[in-house]
Enzyme design. Structure first.
Site, PDB file in Angstrom:
ATOM      1  N   LYS A   1       0.857  -1.198   0.000  1.00 52.57           N
ATOM      2  CA  LYS A   1       0.000   0.000   0.000  1.00 52.57           C
ATOM      3  C   LYS A   1       0.882   1.233   0.000  1.00 52.57           C
ATOM      4  O   LYS A   1       1.973   1.232   0.580  1.00 52.57           O
ATOM      5  CB  LYS A   1      -0.873   0.008   1.259  1.00 52.57           C
ATOM      6  CG  LYS A   1      -2.153   0.772   1.095  1.00 52.57           C
ATOM      7  CD  LYS A   1      -3.217  -0.052   0.407  1.00 52.57           C
ATOM      8  CE  LYS A   1      -4.531   0.665   0.324  1.00 52.57           C
ATOM      9  NZ  LYS A   1      -5.596  -0.173  -0.209  1.00 52.57           N
TER      10      LYS A   1
ATOM     11  N   GLY B   1     -19.025   7.532  -1.376  1.00 56.87           N
ATOM     12  CA  GLY B   1     -18.007   7.880  -2.368  1.00 56.87           C
ATOM     13  C   GLY B   1     -18.073   6.930  -3.548  1.00 56.87           C
ATOM     14  O   GLY B   1     -19.154   6.481  -3.950  1.00 56.87           O
TER      15      GLY B   1
ATOM     16  N   VAL C   1     -17.354   3.787  -3.888  1.00 59.60           N
ATOM     17  CA  VAL C   1     -17.978   2.478  -3.628  1.00 59.60           C
ATOM     18  C   VAL C   1     -19.395   2.636  -3.092  1.00 59.60           C
ATOM     19  O   VAL C   1     -20.340   2.003  -3.585  1.00 59.60           O
ATOM     20  CB  VAL C   1     -17.132   1.657  -2.623  1.00 59.60           C
ATOM     21  CG1 VAL C   1     -17.792   0.299  -2.377  1.00 59.60           C
ATOM     22  CG2 VAL C   1     -15.720   1.458  -3.133  1.00 59.60           C
TER      23      VAL C   1
HETATM   24  P1  NAI Z   1     -14.125   7.731  -1.372  1.00 61.70           P
HETATM   25  O1  NAI Z   1     -13.059   8.613  -0.840  1.00 61.70           O
HETATM   26  O2  NAI Z   1     -14.560   7.861  -2.794  1.00 61.70           O
HETATM   27  O3  NAI Z   1     -15.456   7.852  -0.475  1.00 61.70           O
HETATM   28  C1  NAI Z   1     -15.454   7.917   0.902  1.00 61.70           C
HETATM   29  C2  NAI Z   1     -16.711   8.674   1.302  1.00 61.70           C
HETATM   30  O4  NAI Z   1     -16.841   8.624   2.721  1.00 61.70           O
HETATM   31  C3  NAI Z   1     -16.684  10.141   0.900  1.00 61.70           C
HETATM   32  O5  NAI Z   1     -17.887  10.461   0.248  1.00 61.70           O
HETATM   33  C4  NAI Z   1     -16.548  10.870   2.231  1.00 61.70           C
HETATM   34  O6  NAI Z   1     -17.191  12.140   2.233  1.00 61.70           O
HETATM   35  C5  NAI Z   1     -17.230   9.916   3.169  1.00 61.70           C
HETATM   36  N1  NAI Z   1     -16.854  10.028   4.581  1.00 61.70           N
HETATM   37  C6  NAI Z   1     -15.633  10.242   5.104  1.00 61.70           C
HETATM   38  N2  NAI Z   1     -15.692  10.245   6.448  1.00 61.70           N
HETATM   39  C7  NAI Z   1     -16.987  10.014   6.763  1.00 61.70           C
HETATM   40  C8  NAI Z   1     -17.697   9.894   7.982  1.00 61.70           C
HETATM   41  N3  NAI Z   1     -17.083  10.011   9.162  1.00 61.70           N
HETATM   42  N4  NAI Z   1     -19.017   9.648   7.942  1.00 61.70           N
HETATM   43  C9  NAI Z   1     -19.658   9.530   6.759  1.00 61.70           C
HETATM   44  N5  NAI Z   1     -19.042   9.637   5.569  1.00 61.70           N
HETATM   45  C10 NAI Z   1     -17.715   9.869   5.577  1.00 61.70           C
HETATM   46  O7  NAI Z   1     -13.618   6.242  -1.071  1.00 61.70           O
HETATM   47  P2  NAI Z   1     -14.075   4.906  -1.796  1.00 61.70           P
HETATM   48  O8  NAI Z   1     -13.201   4.641  -2.957  1.00 61.70           O
HETATM   49  O9  NAI Z   1     -15.544   4.902  -1.970  1.00 61.70           O
HETATM   50  O10 NAI Z   1     -13.690   3.833  -0.679  1.00 61.70           O
HETATM   51  C11 NAI Z   1     -14.425   3.722   0.519  1.00 61.70           C
HETATM   52  C12 NAI Z   1     -13.692   2.774   1.454  1.00 61.70           C
HETATM   53  O11 NAI Z   1     -13.567   1.508   0.815  1.00 61.70           O
HETATM   54  C13 NAI Z   1     -12.281   3.225   1.824  1.00 61.70           C
HETATM   55  O12 NAI Z   1     -12.006   2.804   3.139  1.00 61.70           O
HETATM   56  C14 NAI Z   1     -11.404   2.436   0.849  1.00 61.70           C
HETATM   57  O13 NAI Z   1     -10.110   2.240   1.364  1.00 61.70           O
HETATM   58  C15 NAI Z   1     -12.183   1.143   0.756  1.00 61.70           C
HETATM   59  N6  NAI Z   1     -11.944   0.434  -0.492  1.00 61.70           N
HETATM   60  C16 NAI Z   1     -12.209   1.021  -1.698  1.00 61.70           C
HETATM   61  C17 NAI Z   1     -12.006   0.318  -2.875  1.00 61.70           C
HETATM   62  C18 NAI Z   1     -12.346   0.891  -4.195  1.00 61.70           C
HETATM   63  O14 NAI Z   1     -12.403   0.127  -5.188  1.00 61.70           O
HETATM   64  N7  NAI Z   1     -12.582   2.196  -4.300  1.00 61.70           N
HETATM   65  C19 NAI Z   1     -11.453  -1.057  -2.859  1.00 61.70           C
HETATM   66  C20 NAI Z   1     -11.293  -1.600  -1.524  1.00 61.70           C
HETATM   67  C21 NAI Z   1     -11.514  -0.857  -0.395  1.00 61.70           C
END
Ligand code: NAI
Length: 339
Positions: A78, A177, A179
């Site tokens: 990572k 976000g 996902v």
């Molecule tokens: P992203 O950054 O696109 O979305 C995260 C969302 O969570 C944002 O909309 C943000 O405003 C919101 N957020 C942050 N803190 C918050 C809180 N305290 N309460 C409510 N909402 C909050 O990230 P993404 O890509 O959607 O990933 C989400 C999670 O899944 C992360 O932990 C990432 O590491 C994990 N992940 C993502 C993958 C992917 O394909 N994008 C693959 C495997 C894991």
């Protein structure tokens, strides 16, 4: 520093500083026994470099375990970029990061993660070939990550709640976000009822209007009375306090490192809440990237849906061995990595 490498069984840790672009980056390589280490690059604000290093180490370990459980020929790694304050030249930052990845000669392959966009990875791709999931190759992992979370929710709903379908299942999603928003669409299509929270009110409003979801604030989402709580924001959200507030039967979400401590798995079990291990639930994006890179794109959906079968095996072993699901998952992954 070495004290934190040993418990995670981390192979190596790389720190990079580039004065010109302001880049401070960490690349943690957990294990390369099954193949080169693959894992996304985060670009976030951290309180300290120590916090960023700890994040990279924990996430790299999760990637090894994720690849192993998904049956992929990859190790785990990572990268973390500490997002500088003030104005930055984002393109220069990611070009400098690409040079760091190139220096590792292919032992680490980078991809998108929280705080990075496919367009950032296009800059990385200008400097190294050890990158996957760029705007140019079009291998966006997030839709397949969401599909994998769906597979896990279906499996847990079936084996833990005795449901044959998701119609009327109440799911609380934390984080809308890349996902979370895709997951909301899939769940709505399957007839699930949604309650959602995101720090960004615009994202909540969009999902509420598209899928008739109820919106609550970032704290209230924990105590939403629902069937499934799906953490899709950041890690460490399941701690001693938040677990006591949960009003769900199953936790299944995409966020990495959801448990603040390993013992939280036992706390969830005591509360009779089934915890679907995060690194299995969110393996869909990794499966997508690895198979696409290996020219096996036609197998992606089938392999992502097979997350449901691995979860069913974890549920079975958890009952049989009377162990929390996170421990069972770790053992199954270690059986593959260290065999
Ligand atoms: P992203 O950054 O696109 O979305 C995260 C969302 O969570 C944002 O909309 C943000 O405003 C919101 N957020 C942050 N803190 C918050 C809180 N305290 N309460 C409510 N909402 C909050 O990230 P993404 O890509 O959607 O990933 C989400 C999670 O899944 C992360 O932990 C990432 O590491 C994990 N992940 C993502 C993958 C992917 O394909 N994008 C693959 C495997 C894991």
């Amino acid at each position: 520093m070495f004290d934190s490498l040993a418990p995670a069984r981390l192979q190596d840790l790389h720190l990079f500083n580039d004065q010109a672009s302001g880049l401070n980056a960490i690349i943690a390589i957990h294990n390369t026994r099954l193949g080169p280490a693959l894992g996304g690059c985060r670009c976030l604000v951290y309180d300290s470099s120590r916090a960023a290093i700890d994040d990279a180490i924990a996430l790299a370990r999760g990637m090894s375990y994720k690849a192993a459980l998904a049956g992929l020929p990859q190790g785990g790694g990572k990268a973390v970029i500490m997002l500088p304050s003030g104005t930055i030249d984002r393109k220069a930052l990611f070009r400098a990061f690409g040079d760091c990845v190139e220096q590792l000669g292919g032992r680490y392959i980078t991809a998108v993660d929280s705080g990075t966009e496919l367009s950032d990875l296009d800059e990385v791709a200008g400097r190294t070939s050890h990158v996957i999931g760029t705007g140019q190759d079009g291998f966006d992992p997030s839709p397949m990550t969401a599909r994998g979370v769906m597979a896990a929710i279906r499996s847990a709903a079936n084996h833990c709640l005795g449901r044959d379908d998701l119609n009327g299942l109440h799911v609380a999603i934390q984080g809308l976000g890349h996902v979370g928003s895709n997951l909301a669409a899939l769940l709505a299509e399957a007839g699930a009822r949604l309650t959602v929270a995101d720090k960004d009110p615009g994202r909540c409003a969009a999902v509420a209007s598209q899928f008739d979801a109820a919106v609550v604030d970032s704290e209230a989402i924990f105590q939403t009375d629902c069937d499934v709580f799906s953490p899709c924001a950041l890690g460490q959200v399941l701690n001693g306090d938040s677990i006591e507030r949960l009003q769900c039967r199953v936790v299944a979400g995409a966020a990495n490192n959801q448990l603040a401590h390993g013992s939280c798995g036992e706390q969830l079990r005591r509360r009779d809440i089934f915890y679907a291990p995060d690194y299995l639930v969110n393996a869909g994006g990794l499966i997508r990237l690895v198979l696409s890179r290996n020219g096996q794109q036609d197998q992606v959906e089938e392999r992502v849906d097979a997350i449901a079968d691995v979860l069913a095996e974890i549920i079975r072993r958890s009952h049989e061995d009377d162990l929390p699901s996170n421990i069972v998952a770790d053992r199954m992954a270690e059986e593959r990595i260290y065999a």
